[in-house]
Design a protein around this motif. Structure first.
Motif, PDB file in Angstrom:
ATOM      1  N   MET A   1       0.832  -1.207   0.000  1.00 27.84           N
ATOM      2  CA  MET A   1       0.000   0.000   0.000  1.00 27.84           C
ATOM      3  C   MET A   1       0.864   1.254   0.000  1.00 27.84           C
ATOM      4  N   MET A   2       1.930   1.230   0.770  1.00 21.03           N
ATOM      5  CA  MET A   2       2.806   2.390   0.807  1.00 21.03           C
ATOM      6  C   MET A   2       3.401   2.654  -0.581  1.00 21.03           C
TER       7      MET A   2
ATOM      8  N   TYR B   1       2.398   5.957  -4.308  1.00 18.32           N
ATOM      9  CA  TYR B   1       3.084   6.790  -5.307  1.00 18.32           C
ATOM     10  C   TYR B   1       2.321   6.842  -6.627  1.00 18.32           C
TER      11      TYR B   1
ATOM     12  N   TYR C   1      10.817  13.000   4.746  1.00 18.84           N
ATOM     13  CA  TYR C   1      10.422  12.279   3.526  1.00 18.84           C
ATOM     14  C   TYR C   1      11.585  11.495   2.941  1.00 18.84           C
TER      15      TYR C   1
ATOM     16  N   TYR D   1      13.688   9.093   6.630  1.00 20.79           N
ATOM     17  CA  TYR D   1      12.392   8.424   6.527  1.00 20.79           C
ATOM     18  C   TYR D   1      12.428   6.982   7.020  1.00 20.79           C
TER      19      TYR D   1
ATOM     20  N   ASP E   1       9.750   5.955   9.742  1.00 16.72           N
ATOM     21  CA  ASP E   1       8.807   4.853   9.541  1.00 16.72           C
ATOM     22  C   ASP E   1       8.902   3.858  10.697  1.00 16.72           C
TER      23      ASP E   1
ATOM     24  N   ALA F   1       6.019   2.996  13.430  1.00 19.56           N
ATOM     25  CA  ALA F   1       5.557   1.612  13.595  1.00 19.56           C
ATOM     26  C   ALA F   1       5.746   1.116  15.029  1.00 19.56           C
TER      27      ALA F   1
ATOM     28  N   LYS G   1       5.423  12.852  -2.534  1.00 18.76           N
ATOM     29  CA  LYS G   1       5.172  11.608  -1.794  1.00 18.76           C
ATOM     30  C   LYS G   1       4.063  11.809  -0.766  1.00 18.76           C
ATOM     31  N   ASP G   2       3.219  10.844  -0.612  1.00 18.34           N
ATOM     32  CA  ASP G   2       2.102  11.004   0.321  1.00 18.34           C
ATOM     33  C   ASP G   2       2.463  10.405   1.683  1.00 18.34           C
TER      34      ASP G   2
ATOM     35  N   MET H   1      -0.466   9.474   4.052  1.00 18.22           N
ATOM     36  CA  MET H   1      -1.135   8.227   3.684  1.00 18.22           C
ATOM     37  C   MET H   1      -0.312   7.012   4.105  1.00 18.22           C
ATOM     38  N   MET H   2       1.003   7.113   3.911  1.00 20.58           N
ATOM     39  CA  MET H   2       1.857   5.993   4.298  1.00 20.58           C
ATOM     40  C   MET H   2       1.763   5.732   5.800  1.00 20.58           C
TER      41      MET H   2
ATOM     42  N   SER I   1      -1.463   4.128   6.837  1.00 24.81           N
ATOM     43  CA  SER I   1      -1.625   2.715   6.499  1.00 24.81           C
ATOM     44  C   SER I   1      -1.353   1.814   7.700  1.00 24.81           C
ATOM     45  N   TYR I   2      -0.679   2.322   8.701  1.00 27.49           N
ATOM     46  CA  TYR I   2      -0.487   1.516   9.911  1.00 27.49           C
ATOM     47  C   TYR I   2      -1.775   1.403  10.733  1.00 27.49           C
TER      48      TYR I   2
END
Ligand SMILES: Cc1ncc(C[n+]2csc(CCOP(=O)(O)OP(=O)(O)O)c2C)c(N)n1
Ligand SMILES: Cc1ncc(C[n+]2csc(CCOP(=O)(O)OP(=O)(O)O)c2C)c(N)n1
Ligand code: SF4
Ligand code: SF4
Ligand code: SF4
Ligand code: SF4
Lengths: 765, 765
Positions: free
Chosen positions: A642-643, A647, B582, B586, B590, B594, B638-639, B642-643, B646-647
């Protein structure tokens, strides 16, 4: 000592120099990767170090092969503190736990004069001497060794220990090594057994006691003849057919003598020849598949799933079969396009690991006898010689024509493509390697691979041998491993280099079109290489180009000549595990995916750091027990796909060969065809999941059927075509999640250690 | 030379030691951050190095303050190759381009006897002498300097050069330094002008020629009196009220003499006192806001947006105003809860950068005269003295009670909270700092901050001063910067440490409850610290606890005493730019998101690497021109949000203070309250975007209105409550994207350089 015959900076040393006092017991044990030798030795150290007044020391030598590799334990015991360097050079006790080692390694080179030699032998005291290779006999005599033998496997079987010979061999060591008086030694072993197994109940303890007693009863001293009489010679470590480098260098490493190689023997730039696992016949499969032509439907599934590319098929003209060995089986090929030709399915019995995956996936069952399939496992030893001959013959049969016969877009057809990744040292039944083999079948001859550190770098490129191989034309994947953390960037660098070089070489073609000729120049520059036929045609043009440049004199001509191969398409693959992709290399992976460059990323998702023993990664699912997640991973698996999809410019697929080999094929083909970054997340079963790997492909199917591992493909090109970019390839869950999860110990563990929490996490999942 | 009076490993040296030959011209130039001095000097080097037979050398000294900092250029010229160490110690030419420097720096310390001194002075040749501080006069006389003055600002204005004085000062240098004969020098300057401006047309060239000629005409040599007569003294670099460390150390650095500090003067553990920017009155705002009580509606918007926390408000009892300076303005407070009290809005005129953001956001417009708002910009100089007095009085007024008065959940109320981040050296009008100020208003007294390298680490913690400050109780954010790439991990480490320490201290409280008393122990352990009141109550309990431990003797007691403060809630903030979040940091970010740990990540998204000059990051939007993306960034932003979403377990918000300050407030409050990782992505306008920063907040609004920057909040808690976790806080786009984008040069540039591509990218966007 290093023998640096290049820069001559190493110091000379006397290998015989030794200042160890003689009252130290110095024992060497030769064992096999998973036969328990190392564990038993650690236990011996504990017993002697903790329960007696003696001092102990241990060093263990083994390589990173996943199974079937040699281990050597170096143990010292003495009544004074031990100040010693690592390895033993003058052992007064040598144990060989695997009889076959006598043929393979120089097990007695470090035995001191008068040492004790303990041999695990399938041959009884009367016949064993004649089964010992002659050079070993000579050493025994020359060094005045005391020889003891035991058939540990028989004792283990008889006393209900199954295949576990470690306690038995340990008992023998205690009995004859003289570390302790025999009586005390045996008492200590039994004491240790009581400590270890006491809580498992009296029966277990008694079984182990029995093994100890039986070991002593079956241990025989052999009186050594005055002269070597044996007729068995040690075979060379690699066959005579192996190339020069393999003979000179690889063979030494295989034989365990790599440390003796002089520096000059090693490639100066670190480039090693590929395709070398074929020379290292490991013979570790106790059973191997045997083909039944009456049942086989030629689906190719067994070929596709074999983690070691050991079972293969070819279709050839009948004429090619002339001179085949007597037992070489064939049947009519079941392809419309290949009518009249012959199909054969062969197993490299000496390379098969006996994992059974092929048999498990075989769909062709005998109606009369549902136990019988089109392939079935049979003991290897009786098949070895015939198998070797069949395999050699098979290898020399022509490969399928990749252009004019079939479309290699499905499993049935692709089984006929030569894999360029074979006989890897991965665990038997590994879930990662089938994906790699498949990639090499499809694109191997123009692939270049960046491999993250992890299982795949170990079975992929650890000395002495590499499974990455070449076809008859000498083409195959170029492979390298940089680090764990930088693999995506490493592969991107490969892509950028190729791109830069292609730009330059195309410029040169254009500049030198006077010499090359407009026709050739134009066709070189406008070549469509989206198909295999296109690539092959371009290769031919490059040959023509090089012909024109034989007399290259100007710098431009020389550059063109040296870069001409860059006119042929290259397929860049970035391969690694989930620890790399989800965790430690993710920053770089994200950057590479965002770069828009044409690379193909294959994530071998075992959901843990497999190579280092199963630590939890961000790919570890909720509730699974792993190292650093002993009470079950408390949060969800990271959604890497999904990540990447966020893009919008990255091809993303989630696949599981065991759930759908055809979807796997499609995804790999599309990913490669996509002119941009691609990410394939491949479910890979793994010994860390805690179940019999023979069930690996079945578990993959359950993972998908339960909705745990949906299959999908996201292709930015479909959006450009006005279609939805995301295709879900698997159906809505049709079995409960438990039916998948509780087959695996990693999920089940929590139900035992903490059922409350297990229930809660299952509900969350 | 380092003066290491701690380990005594530095070598003594003679500062007067000098082997430079006298025929080298050694010139020092004192300029201001953006006044063009450095550029002009580089140009001089080019002229002399390339167009004459002479050799040239240049070194430039400046700090990392974003604006208003001093630059010193060290230039050497000579007829032989120059082999010399870096900085000049015996200058035969010194130019001071800013008259105020005479008061601040020891500009003539390195002037050699008989040197030439060029001074840019707003005072004419007749009055200038008396305006020179007496110590400087003394140096001029003592060193027999030749003094030249010019009113470069006046010449620039007169000749149509606007505020740009660099060509004028350069001309004077050429005219009097003796590097070249005057005529040749002038010819060379004009030649250079022709080369630089030729293609911009004859008019521009002529204007520059005129400036050169006029410079010569207005350059005056001043005959130096025999005796110093001036009455002006150099003020101390920091006021006498400043604390000891600031006096002893910081002041030296501010004065430019930091290199002279002995090693012992620096804190051994690298911990520096906070709140030190207040002592460095930079006076760089030419105009500052002036408040009009007849119009102000007390909305607090100006207070909220000020990047430098320079404009502030308080509400106090009338009695507190006794003794206020004459011009100290107040009005009735417009709060139901604060009825009868007085509201005042004050500006630290010496700290204001004149950015105008406050005036731009002020919604209160005079109906009679729409040009006039409740705040308006006026020249600073006449306001300075009065402003200083008002500010001092204001600072001593009591702060608002944080518990018993208002709820600080909206902008109007929160303006009354004291910021603990003030007077930063960020660019005037910076879009990043208002978010930071706000965070410190809300949580500053229990915040701990990990700051990524970037603009925010430079204006946040570069020596000599730091804007991170403390309240009256000495509480304020603890701040540190580790690296660019590891900031998320750095902040996570803070969290883990705090968590570990709290667990231990709670254990101790429980263990020692006998001594502490059950009541106190229980209330310490069960304290609800989700509100400010709760935190304050807990602090009081900790004081009581410490009282009981005054005689701590056992290790447990001592541990408890030393860790007692860990019983009070801490708020961990991880702050950095988009280049960090970003791109380069990153992978770690991330991992931290998490981790599930309670940290608050604030991304100051300028969509480029601002601190290093505007390189493209993965946050750079499609089509924007940036370094490394000269032809417009070819792919989408880059979103990151959203990334993170997603978690499913990360609080995520996208905010823009200029678009909605109330949504900004909400997001920051919710993020902090969420007991898990939070990510706030804050749109931050930046000089790299290429427009007047006064419009920054307006552009933020357009970014949101055009749909370019939607505002949203994603709260995992809402899902737990059965609600949708994602709230879109902004409306569907109501203005075309161009209306936002083409106000900014980064997007407009492409329309000029490559209109086709610009159109295509706009369509893609
Ligand atoms: C920076 C770094 N950290 C740790 C290691 C040790 N290490 C080597 S392989 C490996 C695990 C790889 O796990 P994964 O990426 O999931 O691949 P797998 O082994 O499961 O195929 C680790 C931790 C390393 N090589 N480099
Ligand atoms: C590993 C590393 N690479 C490069 C740098 C140089 N560097 C310092 S700040 C910075 C840019 C920071 O950009 P961003 O994170 O967007 O923050 P901003 O300056 O925009 O606030 C860079 C590249 C560094 N300090 N460390
Ligand atoms: S048993 Fe395993 S290794 Fe052997 S052929 Fe079958 S799949 Fe391959
Ligand atoms: S899977 Fe079974 S049926 Fe299919 S090719 Fe292999 S042996 Fe034959
Ligand atoms: S002009 Fe800028 S720095 Fe000055 S008070 Fe207003 S917002 Fe703050
Ligand atoms: S923004 Fe204007 S109206 Fe609002 S408080 Fe500031 S000066 Fe007053």
């Amino acid at each position: 000592g290093i023998n640096d015959d290049v820069t001559h900076t190493s110091l000379d040393f006397d290998p015989a120099f030794d200042i160890e006092s003689d009252d130290i017991v110095r024992a060497m044990f030769w064992g096999l990767g998973s036969d328990g030798t190392v564990g038993a030795n650690k236990n011996s150290i504990k017993i002697i170090g903790e329960e007696t007044p003696f001092y102990a020391q241990g060093y263990f030598v083994y390589d990173s092969k996943k199974a079937g590799a040699r281990t050597i334990s170096h143990l010292r015991f003495g009544s004074n503190p031990i100040h010693s360097t690592y390895l033993i050079h003058r052992a007064n006790f040598v144990a060989v736990h695997q009889f076959v080692f006598l043929e393979r390694y120089n097990v007695l080179d470090n035995a001191a004069n008068g040492a004790t030699f303990l041999l695990n032998s399938p041959y009884g005291p009367d016949e064993v001497w004649d089964q010992i290779p002659r050079p070993v006999q000579e050493q025994i005599i020359e060094k005045n060794l005391k020889l003891y033998v035991i058939d540990a496997a028989a004792v283990a079987k008889e006393t209900g220990m199954g295949a576990r010979i470690n306690t038995i061999m340990q008992t023998c060591f205690f009995a004859i090594s003289g570390v302790l008086p025999q009586d005390e030694a045996i008492a200590q072993i039994k004491h240790a057994i009581q400590k270890t197994y006491g809580k498992r109940g009296e029966a277990v303890v008694r079984k182990n006691y029995a093994a100890v007693d039986s070991a002593l009863a079956h241990l025989h001293e052999i009186s050594v003849p005055d002269q070597a009489t044996g007729s068995i010679q040690k075979p060379p470590p690699v066959p005579a057919a192996a190339p020069e480098f393999v003979q000179a260098v690889t063979a030494k490493m295989i034989a365990g003598d790599g440390d003796m190689l002089p520096v000059s023997a090693l490639p100066a730039d670190g480039t090693y020849p590929t395709g070398t696992t074929q020379w290292e016949k490991r013979n570790i499969g106790l059973e191997v598949p045997v083909w039944e032509t009456d049942l086989c439907i030629q689906c190719g599934k067994c070929v596709m799933v074999c983690p070691h590319a050991v079972i293969r098929s070819k279709v050839v003209e009948e004429s090619a079969l002339e001179g085949a060995p007597a037992g070489f089986l064939t049947m009519d090929a079941k392809w419309r396009e290949l009518k009249g030709q012959k199909y054969t399915l062969q197993v490299a019995v000496e390379d098969c690991t006996g994992c059974t995956l092929c048999v498990e996936v075989c769909p062709a069952v005998d109606r009369q006898n549902p136990e019988r399939k089109a392939i079935n496992m049979h003991p290897q030893l009786p098949l070895r010689e015939e198998g070797r001959q069949n395999w050699d013959f098979f290898l020399n049969l022509p490969e399928i024509d990749r252009v004019d016969t079939l479309k290699f877009t499905n499993v049935k057809n692709s089984q006929l493509l030569e894999p360029l990744f074979e006989f890897s040292g991965a665990c038997p039944g590994c879930g990662e390697t089938p994906y790699i083999s498949l990639v090499t079948r499809l694109f191997g001859d123009h692939a270049i691979v960046a491999n993250a550190t992890g299982c795949s770098s170990i079975y992929g490129g650890n000395l002495p041998t590499t499974p990455w191989s070449q076809n008859k034309d000498g083409r195959g994947p170029a492979w390298s491993n940089s680090l764990f953390e930088d693999n995506a960037e490493f592969g991107l660098g490969m892509r950028l280099t190729i791109d830069k070089q292609s730009i330059y070489v195309r410029e040169l073609v254009d500049r030198l079109r006077g010499e090359i000729g407009d026709d050739l120049a134009d066709s070189l520059l406008s070549a469509d290489q989206s198909t295999e036929a296109g690539i092959i045609a371009q290769r031919e043009r490059v040959v023509a180009l090089k012909d024109k440049l034989v007399n290259a004199a100007t710098p431009a001509e020389k550059d063109l000549l040296s870069l001409a191969d860059m006119l042929v398409k290259k397929s860049v693959w970035i391969i690694g595990g989930d620890g790399w992709a989800y965790d430690i290399g993710y920053g770089g992976l994200d950057h590479v995916l965002a770069s828009g460059r044409n690379v193909n990323v294959l994530v071998l998702d075992t959901e843990v750091y497999s190579n280092t023993g199963g630590q939890s990664s961000k790919a570890t699912p909720l509730g699974a027990v792993a190292k650093f997640a002993a009470s079950g991973k408390p949060n969800d698996k990271k959604d890497l796909g999904m990540m990447a999809m966020s893009y919008g410019t990255v091809y993303v697929a989630q696949i599981a060969m065991g759930a759908s080999d055809s979807q796997t094929m499609k995804a790999i083909l599309e990913a490669e065809a996509y002119d941009g970054p691609s990410l394939i997340i491949a479910y890979s079963h793994c010994i860390a999941h805690g179940y019999d790997m023979a069930q690996g492909m079945n578990q993959q199917k359950l993972a998908t059927q339960s909705g745990y591992w949906p299959l999908y493909r996201f292709n930015p090109e479909w959006r450009a075509q006005g279609k939805k970019p995301l295709k879900l390839d698997s159906k809505a869950p049709k079995i409960p999640l438990e039916d998948y999860m509780y087959n695996e110990n990693r999920f089940r563990m929590l139900t035992k250690s903490n059922p409350e929490r297990a229930k809660k996490l299952l509900a969350d999942a």
